[in-house]
Motif scaffolding. Structure first.
Motif, mmCIF file in Angstrom:
data_model
loop_
_atom_site.group_PDB
_atom_site.id
_atom_site.type_symbol
_atom_site.label_atom_id
_atom_site.label_comp_id
_atom_site.label_asym_id
_atom_site.label_seq_id
_atom_site.Cartn_x
_atom_site.Cartn_y
_atom_site.Cartn_z
ATOM 1 N N ARG A 133 68.784 -13.497 -64.748
ATOM 2 C CA ARG A 133 69.234 -13.702 -66.130
ATOM 3 C C ARG A 133 69.841 -15.103 -66.298
ATOM 4 N NH1 ARG A 133 73.574 -13.200 -69.680
ATOM 5 N NH2 ARG A 133 75.091 -13.113 -67.984
ATOM 6 N N LYS A 134 70.692 -15.494 -65.320
ATOM 7 C CA LYS A 134 71.361 -16.789 -65.416
ATOM 8 C C LYS A 134 70.386 -17.944 -65.242
ATOM 9 C CE LYS A 134 76.064 -15.348 -64.411
ATOM 10 N NZ LYS A 134 76.993 -14.954 -63.337
ATOM 11 N N ALA A 135 69.388 -17.747 -64.367
ATOM 12 C CA ALA A 135 68.385 -18.804 -64.164
ATOM 13 C C ALA A 135 67.584 -19.033 -65.444
ATOM 14 C CB ALA A 135 67.462 -18.432 -63.010
ATOM 15 N N ILE A 136 67.253 -17.958 -66.139
ATOM 16 C CA ILE A 136 66.494 -18.087 -67.393
ATOM 17 C C ILE A 136 67.347 -18.761 -68.465
ATOM 18 C CG2 ILE A 136 65.433 -16.769 -69.288
ATOM 19 C CD1 ILE A 136 64.571 -14.736 -67.047
ATOM 20 N N ARG A 137 68.631 -18.417 -68.494
ATOM 21 C CA ARG A 137 69.519 -19.047 -69.477
ATOM 22 C C ARG A 137 69.634 -20.546 -69.213
ATOM 23 N NH1 ARG A 137 75.413 -16.670 -70.093
ATOM 24 N NH2 ARG A 137 75.627 -17.813 -68.159
ATOM 25 N N LYS A 138 69.744 -20.903 -67.931
ATOM 26 C CA LYS A 138 69.921 -22.304 -67.557
ATOM 27 C C LYS A 138 68.633 -23.118 -67.807
ATOM 28 C CE LYS A 138 71.432 -25.223 -63.773
ATOM 29 N NZ LYS A 138 70.963 -25.407 -62.405
ATOM 30 N N GLU A 139 67.502 -22.553 -67.392
ATOM 31 C CA GLU A 139 66.257 -23.327 -67.427
ATOM 32 C C GLU A 139 65.548 -23.244 -68.774
ATOM 33 O OE1 GLU A 139 65.180 -25.295 -64.980
ATOM 34 O OE2 GLU A 139 66.960 -24.776 -63.790
ATOM 35 N N LEU A 140 65.608 -22.077 -69.410
ATOM 36 C CA LEU A 140 64.867 -21.907 -70.670
ATOM 37 C C LEU A 140 65.787 -21.840 -71.892
ATOM 38 C CD1 LEU A 140 62.274 -19.164 -69.548
ATOM 39 C CD2 LEU A 140 62.026 -21.643 -69.419
ATOM 40 N N HIS A 141 67.085 -21.865 -71.652
ATOM 41 C CA HIS A 141 68.073 -21.790 -72.740
ATOM 42 C C HIS A 141 67.867 -20.558 -73.627
ATOM 43 C CE1 HIS A 141 68.997 -25.777 -71.341
ATOM 44 N NE2 HIS A 141 67.730 -26.113 -71.534
ATOM 45 N N ARG A 142 67.600 -19.442 -72.969
ATOM 46 C CA ARG A 142 67.437 -18.184 -73.705
ATOM 47 C C ARG A 142 68.325 -17.115 -73.095
ATOM 48 N NH1 ARG A 142 65.233 -21.152 -76.458
ATOM 49 N NH2 ARG A 142 63.161 -21.121 -77.401
ATOM 50 N N ASN A 143 68.941 -16.304 -73.954
ATOM 51 C CA ASN A 143 69.695 -15.137 -73.484
ATOM 52 C C ASN A 143 68.784 -13.925 -73.534
ATOM 53 O OD1 ASN A 143 72.325 -16.174 -72.922
ATOM 54 N ND2 ASN A 143 72.541 -16.505 -75.135
ATOM 55 N N ILE A 144 68.408 -13.442 -72.371
ATOM 56 C CA ILE A 144 67.512 -12.293 -72.363
ATOM 57 C C ILE A 144 68.041 -11.221 -71.420
ATOM 58 C CG2 ILE A 144 65.594 -13.903 -72.770
ATOM 59 C CD1 ILE A 144 64.436 -12.995 -70.107
ATOM 60 N N GLY A 145 67.487 -10.020 -71.558
ATOM 61 C CA GLY A 145 67.828 -8.921 -70.663
ATOM 62 C C GLY A 145 66.899 -8.926 -69.460
ATOM 63 N N VAL A 146 67.391 -8.370 -68.363
ATOM 64 C CA VAL A 146 66.590 -8.283 -67.135
ATOM 65 C C VAL A 146 66.685 -6.866 -66.583
ATOM 66 C CG1 VAL A 146 66.361 -9.107 -64.745
ATOM 67 C CG2 VAL A 146 66.982 -10.723 -66.560
ATOM 68 N N ILE A 147 65.548 -6.313 -66.171
ATOM 69 C CA ILE A 147 65.591 -5.053 -65.421
ATOM 70 C C ILE A 147 64.754 -5.195 -64.148
ATOM 71 C CG2 ILE A 147 66.076 -3.400 -67.285
ATOM 72 C CD1 ILE A 147 63.131 -2.874 -67.606
ATOM 73 N N ILE A 148 65.228 -4.549 -63.107
ATOM 74 C CA ILE A 148 64.416 -4.429 -61.886
ATOM 75 C C ILE A 148 63.990 -2.967 -61.809
ATOM 76 C CG2 ILE A 148 64.426 -4.665 -59.366
ATOM 77 C CD1 ILE A 148 66.217 -7.054 -59.719
ATOM 78 N N THR A 149 62.690 -2.742 -61.575
ATOM 79 C CA THR A 149 62.138 -1.397 -61.783
ATOM 80 C C THR A 149 61.517 -0.794 -60.523
ATOM 81 O OG1 THR A 149 59.925 -2.211 -62.344
ATOM 82 C CG2 THR A 149 61.509 -2.062 -64.138
ATOM 83 N N ASP A 150 61.570 0.532 -60.478
ATOM 84 C CA ASP A 150 60.840 1.288 -59.466
ATOM 85 C C ASP A 150 60.259 2.524 -60.164
ATOM 86 O OD1 ASP A 150 59.766 2.059 -57.051
ATOM 87 O OD2 ASP A 150 61.666 2.176 -55.988
ATOM 88 N N SER A 151 59.695 3.429 -59.386
ATOM 89 C CA SER A 151 59.144 4.657 -59.977
ATOM 90 C C SER A 151 60.200 5.769 -59.964
ATOM 91 C CB SER A 151 57.941 5.144 -59.176
ATOM 92 O OG SER A 151 56.913 4.190 -59.243
#
Lengths: 251, 251
Positions: A133-151
């Motif tokens: 999440r922080k890498a995306i905010r820093k590099e793309l200047h966007r606040n987004i949600g992140v999920i890590i998924t399994d079954s």
């Protein structure tokens, strides 16, 4: 809502998964409030969380479990080592509690692992989600949600749905209790598990085998962004025991 | 995949839900292979499947259940009458088996019902799903999938996900066993419950209270169309007991 698969070249052990993700996101329209989903398998692989099954010496409990549920004894030992607790099993799979979540094989997986190896979950799914999440905010200047998924499983249902093993940047449970229904009465039991729902939607487009779709971008799900730490958000997904329908049986 | 909410005026008891759906679909681009999702509540309401709670005389078992789980005794009686079996409960909800599916309150719901009433599931969700599929084929000349949805639970998780209580026109379980993984080995345990997954995706955009979004159109989920009858398809979603992780506890 739009659920967009992100196809990548084969990700290898130790490759920087965040770099790969950023490279692909840079070519897409990413907006504040979007959610990106990352498969736990790719995340684990990228962290080098792979185990050589040949090097594992199964103890007697693992050998028993392997016989009962038709597993490789060394794989059963890996599952036991990485589970909080083994709840039971079906042929081919141990059902385990891992980080407070009911998942197959404590998240360990031989599918899509190099031959003779099993892939584990990332070391700390919450820390990784927050880092992405922080890498995306820093590099793309966007606040987004992140999920890590399994079954995950719905009891009594054939086939898997998706489950969010960690979440960062948005409130994962939409609480509609106390809000009015169509007749302006207060709702009682209505909370929607948005994080697992998005993980499930991502699973529909990402496949489970050789599709090379480790990431999914979800737009227009209108999740409420928050700066609450990922660890706390992920814990919100776990039912309090007093409210858990299955507590007597499973935990 | 795109998940498009279809907002409608308030649907009243006895209104023709298929007519309302067709009117709205006519203004949208519908393609072969799309899936339409209909909430069980609206479907039940439209079929006039509502019960006046005041007219129900709760028997002793219902009164006991109501006391234990903090429910209206007449509502508990309705749930018992319409469940295959009551499995347990949490405050505010009985957990039941209904048509072989684990659902809250046998699908009965006071939310969004006229005051003093409860809405039930449509009489036969499979028959209704098939009827809707055929009406769309006849009127719009499109072959699409249909699901009727309610809320389901993932054990140990807070909040609900969607569940398909019936399915028509497409194969609801994507079976990837035996297909190659990234390393060309055969997969073992990998079936994806596509119908429940689409129901879950629909739930994210449709809300649960006063949103007036009874229908959701799902595009680009690439479900495999089939002419197998809805009853048989819906049964495919139910786990065989020998494979059911939760059989010892729940059924």
């Amino acid at each position: 809502m739009r659920v967009i698969p992100i196809r990548t070249p084969l990700i290898k052990p130790g490759e920087d998964v965040i770099d790969v993700l950023l490279v692909h996101l840079k070519h897409m329209r990413v907006h504040n409030g979007d959610v990106v989903s990352i498969s736990s398998k790719v995340a684990g692989l990228a962290e080098g969380r792979i185990v050589k099954l040949h090097s594992i010496l199964p103890r007697s409990h693992a050998r028993l479990m392997a016989r009962t549920y038709h597993l490789l004894p060394s794989f059963a030992q890996v599952v036991i080592d990485h589970a909080d607790r083994v709840i039971g099993g079906v042929p081919g799979t141990l059902i385990t509690l891992k980080n407070g979540i009911i998942v197959p094989n404590a998240g360990a997986d031989q599918s899509n692992a190099p031959p003779g190896f099993a892939i584990l979950w990332p070391k700390s799914p919450e820390v990784l989600a927050e880092k992405i999440r922080k890498a995306i905010r820093k590099e793309l200047h966007r606040n987004i949600g992140v999920i890590i998924t399994d079954s995950g499983f719905i009891p009594g249902r054939r086939g898997t749905v998706g489950i969010a093993i960690s979440v960062a940047g948005f409130d994962p449970v939409r609480d509609e209790r106390g809000k009015p229904d169509l007749f302006r009465r207060k709702m009682r039991l209505t909370r929607v598990n948005v994080a697992d729902s998005l993980a499930t939607a991502a699973q529909v487009v990402s496949g489970e085998r050789n599709e090379c779709i480790p990431f999914v971008l979800i737009k227009e799900s209108y999740v409420p962004l928050t700066s609450i730490p990922a660890k706390k958000l992920t814990r919100r997904l776990i039912m309090r025991r007093s409210q858990d329908l299955f507590k007597h049986h499973l935990t």
